[in-house]
Write an enzyme that holds these catalytic residues in place. Structure first.
Site, PDB file in Angstrom:
ATOM      1  N   ASP A   1      14.909   0.183   0.539  1.00  0.00           N
ATOM      2  CA  ASP A   1      15.635  -0.033   1.788  1.00  0.00           C
ATOM      3  C   ASP A   1      16.752  -1.051   1.514  1.00  0.00           C
ATOM      4  O   ASP A   1      17.799  -0.684   0.988  1.00  0.00           O
ATOM      5  CB  ASP A   1      14.604  -0.526   2.816  1.00  0.00           C
ATOM      6  CG  ASP A   1      15.136  -0.580   4.228  1.00  0.00           C
ATOM      7  OD1 ASP A   1      15.937   0.267   4.599  1.00  0.00           O
ATOM      8  OD2 ASP A   1      14.728  -1.494   4.985  1.00  0.00           O
TER       9      ASP A   1
ATOM     10  N   GLU B   1       7.541   3.021  -6.256  1.00  0.00           N
ATOM     11  CA  GLU B   1       7.725   2.477  -4.908  1.00  0.00           C
ATOM     12  C   GLU B   1       7.871   3.618  -3.899  1.00  0.00           C
ATOM     13  O   GLU B   1       8.335   4.706  -4.244  1.00  0.00           O
ATOM     14  CB  GLU B   1       8.981   1.585  -4.940  1.00  0.00           C
ATOM     15  CG  GLU B   1       9.470   1.028  -3.631  1.00  0.00           C
ATOM     16  CD  GLU B   1       8.553   0.007  -2.984  1.00  0.00           C
ATOM     17  OE1 GLU B   1       7.353   0.303  -2.818  1.00  0.00           O
ATOM     18  OE2 GLU B   1       9.046  -1.075  -2.601  1.00  0.00           O
ATOM     19  N   ASP B   2       7.452   3.363  -2.671  1.00  0.00           N
ATOM     20  CA  ASP B   2       7.580   4.389  -1.631  1.00  0.00           C
ATOM     21  C   ASP B   2       9.030   4.597  -1.199  1.00  0.00           C
ATOM     22  O   ASP B   2       9.518   5.717  -1.123  1.00  0.00           O
ATOM     23  CB  ASP B   2       6.700   4.038  -0.405  1.00  0.00           C
ATOM     24  CG  ASP B   2       6.887   2.608   0.091  1.00  0.00           C
ATOM     25  OD1 ASP B   2       7.761   1.879  -0.433  1.00  0.00           O
ATOM     26  OD2 ASP B   2       6.148   2.205   1.012  1.00  0.00           O
TER      27      ASP B   2
ATOM     28  N   ARG C   1      -0.491   6.455   7.225  1.00  0.00           N
ATOM     29  CA  ARG C   1      -0.238   6.511   5.781  1.00  0.00           C
ATOM     30  C   ARG C   1      -0.788   7.802   5.192  1.00  0.00           C
ATOM     31  O   ARG C   1      -0.376   8.252   4.139  1.00  0.00           O
ATOM     32  CB  ARG C   1      -0.914   5.331   5.069  1.00  0.00           C
ATOM     33  CG  ARG C   1      -0.348   3.977   5.427  1.00  0.00           C
ATOM     34  CD  ARG C   1      -0.945   2.920   4.492  1.00  0.00           C
ATOM     35  NE  ARG C   1      -0.680   1.557   4.937  1.00  0.00           N
ATOM     36  CZ  ARG C   1       0.433   0.874   4.697  1.00  0.00           C
ATOM     37  NH1 ARG C   1       1.407   1.426   4.010  1.00  0.00           N
ATOM     38  NH2 ARG C   1       0.582  -0.351   5.117  1.00  0.00           N
TER      39      ARG C   1
ATOM     40  N   LYS D   1       0.823  -1.196   0.000  1.00  0.00           N
ATOM     41  CA  LYS D   1       0.000   0.000   0.000  1.00  0.00           C
ATOM     42  C   LYS D   1       0.865   1.258   0.000  1.00  0.00           C
ATOM     43  O   LYS D   1       0.395   2.342  -0.304  1.00  0.00           O
ATOM     44  CB  LYS D   1      -0.889   0.013   1.266  1.00  0.00           C
ATOM     45  CG  LYS D   1      -1.764  -1.215   1.360  1.00  0.00           C
ATOM     46  CD  LYS D   1      -2.358  -1.317   2.791  1.00  0.00           C
ATOM     47  CE  LYS D   1      -3.113  -2.647   2.886  1.00  0.00           C
ATOM     48  NZ  LYS D   1      -3.221  -3.087   4.251  1.00  0.00           N
ATOM     49  N   GLY D   2       2.108   1.097   0.368  1.00  0.00           N
ATOM     50  CA  GLY D   2       2.994   2.249   0.579  1.00  0.00           C
ATOM     51  C   GLY D   2       3.159   3.177  -0.607  1.00  0.00           C
ATOM     52  O   GLY D   2       3.315   4.382  -0.455  1.00  0.00           O
TER      53      GLY D   2
ATOM     54  N   ASP E   1       3.611   3.477   6.473  1.00  0.00           N
ATOM     55  CA  ASP E   1       2.884   3.245   7.724  1.00  0.00           C
ATOM     56  C   ASP E   1       3.780   3.040   8.933  1.00  0.00           C
ATOM     57  O   ASP E   1       4.974   2.773   8.813  1.00  0.00           O
ATOM     58  CB  ASP E   1       2.006   1.999   7.581  1.00  0.00           C
ATOM     59  CG  ASP E   1       2.839   0.723   7.563  1.00  0.00           C
ATOM     60  OD1 ASP E   1       3.798   0.651   6.780  1.00  0.00           O
ATOM     61  OD2 ASP E   1       2.543  -0.188   8.352  1.00  0.00           O
TER      62      ASP E   1
ATOM     63  N   VAL F   1      10.852   5.877   8.703  1.00  0.00           N
ATOM     64  CA  VAL F   1      10.003   7.015   8.348  1.00  0.00           C
ATOM     65  C   VAL F   1       8.563   6.577   8.118  1.00  0.00           C
ATOM     66  O   VAL F   1       8.289   5.403   7.856  1.00  0.00           O
ATOM     67  CB  VAL F   1      10.528   7.753   7.081  1.00  0.00           C
ATOM     68  CG1 VAL F   1      11.790   8.533   7.396  1.00  0.00           C
ATOM     69  CG2 VAL F   1      10.756   6.803   5.920  1.00  0.00           C
TER      70      VAL F   1
HETATM   71  P1  5GP Z   1      13.313  -3.460   0.858  1.00  0.00           P
HETATM   72  O1  5GP Z   1      12.897  -4.697   0.156  1.00  0.00           O
HETATM   73  O2  5GP Z   1      13.986  -2.458  -0.021  1.00  0.00           O
HETATM   74  O3  5GP Z   1      14.117  -3.763   2.096  1.00  0.00           O
HETATM   75  O4  5GP Z   1      12.019  -2.871   1.520  1.00  0.00           O
HETATM   76  C1  5GP Z   1      11.189  -1.993   0.924  1.00  0.00           C
HETATM   77  C2  5GP Z   1       9.913  -1.896   1.712  1.00  0.00           C
HETATM   78  O5  5GP Z   1      10.163  -1.886   3.125  1.00  0.00           O
HETATM   79  C3  5GP Z   1       9.232  -0.594   1.429  1.00  0.00           C
HETATM   80  O6  5GP Z   1       8.382  -0.696   0.327  1.00  0.00           O
HETATM   81  C4  5GP Z   1       8.477  -0.344   2.713  1.00  0.00           C
HETATM   82  O7  5GP Z   1       7.245  -1.003   2.678  1.00  0.00           O
HETATM   83  C5  5GP Z   1       9.337  -0.983   3.786  1.00  0.00           C
HETATM   84  N1  5GP Z   1      10.168   0.036   4.458  1.00  0.00           N
HETATM   85  C6  5GP Z   1      11.499   0.212   4.361  1.00  0.00           C
HETATM   86  N2  5GP Z   1      11.918   1.245   5.115  1.00  0.00           N
HETATM   87  C7  5GP Z   1      10.806   1.741   5.701  1.00  0.00           C
HETATM   88  C8  5GP Z   1      10.571   2.852   6.609  1.00  0.00           C
HETATM   89  O8  5GP Z   1      11.471   3.595   7.025  1.00  0.00           O
HETATM   90  N3  5GP Z   1       9.280   3.070   6.962  1.00  0.00           N
HETATM   91  C9  5GP Z   1       8.256   2.292   6.547  1.00  0.00           C
HETATM   92  N4  5GP Z   1       7.028   2.600   6.973  1.00  0.00           N
HETATM   93  N5  5GP Z   1       8.432   1.249   5.702  1.00  0.00           N
HETATM   94  C10 5GP Z   1       9.690   0.986   5.282  1.00  0.00           C
END
Ligand code: 5GP
Length: 176
Positions: free
Chosen positions: A102, A98-99, A164, A42-43, A158, A152
């Site tokens: 990470d 994408e939001d 959100r 949902k992000g 969220d 964040v």
């Molecule tokens: P990745 O696969 O790159 O580790 O993770 C990406 C997903 O992790 C993002 O789409 C998000 O949903 C979640 N995420 C990563 N960092 C944060 C953060 O600081 N806050 C929130 N709310 N979600 C995060």
């Protein structure tokens, strides 16, 4: 977490000006083409809707749900598709919206998946990027803001499914 620990990191005006800039760059890069915007729910929802308003080339939209953090602050490391695309992307130019990037696991997995589905091109547009946290390399073409390794929330992101709807990006001030 108490409400008064939520502090503004990127205010709405700064954020939305940057999103409009990204939209203008994307419109120029894809001139004469059509884009399939793929939102990661949902992000990514609030970011994608705002971004789409400043894209001037024809777009279609599709939505995916991938497994993510759940209600925790740490990533499980595994990516699963909970909701797949509704329509074929064969021969189409795909832009993943994408939001936040990470560890990079989600987008690395998804890019490979969409290429396998026969997309003509697959690019990534993220609102936020935490480069210090990267575990898997991903090629991010469009990025709004690089931020430090800090949790964040807001603008789609969220905290245990809440917040959100905040119209800005916030961080949680730690207690002394
Ligand atoms: P990745 O696969 O790159 O580790 O993770 C990406 C997903 O992790 C993002 O789409 C998000 O949903 C979640 N995420 C990563 N960092 C944060 C953060 O600081 N806050 C929130 N709310 N979600 C995060």
């Amino acid at each position: 977490m108490r409400e008064d620990q939520i502090k503004v990191m990127i205010d709405q005006e700064t954020l939305e000006n940057k999103i409009a800039e990204l939209g203008a760059i994307i419109s120029r890069d894809y001139e004469g083409k059509e884009i399939v915007l793929i939102c990661i729910l949902k992000g990514g929802a609030m970011f994608m809707m705002q971004l789409a308003k400043s894209i001037t080339v024809p777009v279609t939209m599709d939505f995916m749900v991938l497994s993510s953090y759940g209600n925790e602050l740490i990533s499980s490391g595994e990516v699963k598709i909970k909701k797949d695309l509704d329509d074929s992307i064969e021969g189409k130019h795909v832009l993943i919206v994408e939001d936040i990037v990470d560890t990079g696991r989600t987008l690395s997995f998804l890019s490979t998946y969409l290429v396998k589905k026969g997309a003509a091109s697959v690019q990534i547009c993220t609102m936020l990027d935490k480069p210090a946290r990267r575990v898997v390399p991903v090629d991010v073409k469009y990025s709004g803001f690089e931020i430090a390794d800090e949790f964040v929330l807001g603008y789609g992101l969220d905290y245990a499914q809440k917040y959100r709807n905040l119209p800005y990006i916030a961080y949680v001030e730690q207690e002394e």
